[in-house]
Design an enzyme around this catalytic site. Structure first.
Site, PDB file in Angstrom:
ATOM      1  N   HIS A  20     -34.396 -20.510   8.458  1.00  0.00           N
ATOM      2  CA  HIS A  20     -33.153 -21.247   8.895  1.00  0.00           C
ATOM      3  C   HIS A  20     -32.706 -21.488   9.943  1.00  0.00           C
ATOM      4  CE1 HIS A  20     -32.414 -19.053   5.230  1.00  0.00           C
ATOM      5  NE2 HIS A  20     -32.496 -18.167   5.547  1.00  0.00           N
ATOM      6  N   ASP A  21     -32.697 -20.953  11.122  1.00  0.00           N
ATOM      7  CA  ASP A  21     -32.303 -21.145  12.217  1.00  0.00           C
ATOM      8  C   ASP A  21     -32.735 -22.083  13.796  1.00  0.00           C
ATOM      9  OD1 ASP A  21     -30.296 -19.459  12.703  1.00  0.00           O
ATOM     10  OD2 ASP A  21     -31.384 -17.946  13.224  1.00  0.00           O
TER      11      ASP A  21
END
Length: 312
Positions: free
Chosen positions: A242-243
């Site tokens: 995700h990040d």
């Protein structure tokens, strides 16, 4: 061009660690500091984990500040079931040589925004938005000084990952998210709709490990732990990373696509608490307040990520 100045606000988390590594490996970015917030694990662990990552990367010069230890108005929800009891399971925890900075994260962000020229600092939000909301609440004058807030959070067509309708970062502190999206600051949002397209497949993790340097080996070990939860949940080869999409957006926005939308945060419903209500089709007439990313060239993303971490 001079490097883009950023502050990384984070709750590491293996994917947070990947984002920090990508930022520290990229000369296009100047990391002014890292601020920790409670989220994936409690604050004491997120602050330690951020310092661990900088040391693994050979960047003990980067200061780390501890921030909010709980959401604005709710009890803290954590995600050890995904990230493990340390938040960075997959590597052995240790205490970094550089200590935690004494200044509170909210004070550091506020001071830095006031000291730097207006419109030069980008806030990269990888966890719950508590610290950033506190900055905007305590020092509303600094909102105009922020270049952009780029955040990982929310979902629309993809739904949620902690509840059927809510993504974890927004769910943990929906009141903070509501404040950030309503602050009049330029926001770019990386929702699950895009992060679920960057999967840590076996081949990609093997390519990362083949770099052979300490950060790549540590990240490969962390990802092998991290991906097991999502592989079982989604039945995929690998899990969503995700990040790092937040950092990749700053480095190569052409690999992404999306559109300006209105985004509202649900704070009242027990059933849909933390949902990001994205007016993708522009049916409400509400003012646009965020650039919402929906798609990414996943191979281009991993080529960038693997090559950059190999530089550390």
């Amino acid at each position: 061009m001079s490097p883009r100045k950023i502050i990384i606000d984070t709750d590491p988390g293996q994917d947070d660690a990947a984002a920090i590594m990508l930022a520290l490996a990229s000369p296009e970015l100047e990391v002014l500091g890292i601020t920790a917030v409670a989220g994936n694990v409690p604050l004491a662990l997120t602050a330690r984990n951020a310092r661990m990552i900088t040391e693994i990367c050979g960047r003990g010069d980067i200061p780390v500040y501890a921030g909010a230890d709980r959401p604005l108005a709710r009890e803290l929800v954590t995600a050890e079931h995904v990230h493990g009891k340390t938040g960075l399971d997959g590597v052995d925890p240790f205490e970094a040589e550089r200590p935690l900075e004494p200044e509170h994260a909210v004070d550091f962000i506020t001071r830095t925004l006031r000291q730097q020229p207006e419109g030069e600092v980008t806030l990269c939000a990888l966890g719950p938005l508590t610290n950033i909301a506190m900055v905007l609440e305590r020092a509303p004058d600094v909102a105009a000084r922020i270049k952009e807030i780029v955040l990982m959070g929310g979902g629309f067509f993809e739904g949620g990952n902690i509840t059927p309708s809510a993504e974890f970062n927004i769910f943990v502190d929906p009141e903070a998210a509501k404040q950030v999206f309503g602050a009049g600051v330029a926001v770019t949002m990386m929702p699950l709709d895009v992060t679920h397209k960057v999967l840590t497949t076996r081949v990609r993790v093997e390519r990362l490990r083949a770099n052979g340097n300490r950060p790549s080996l540590a990240m490969a070990d962390m990802l092998e732990f991290f991906e097991r939860f999502d592989e079982e949940k989604y039945g995929t080869d690998g899990g969503p990373l995700h990040d790092p999409t937040v950092i990749a957006w700053l480095l190569d926005p052409e690999m992404f696509s999306g559109r300006q939308c209105n985004v509202e945060i649900e704070t009242g419903s027990e059933l849909t608490l933390g949902a990001t209500v994205v007016d993708w089709w522009k049916v409400t007439g509400r003012a646009e307040n965020a650039f919402v990313v929906r798609d990414v060239d996943a191979d281009r993303f991993f080529d960038l990520f693997i090559e950059r971490v190999g530089r550390l």
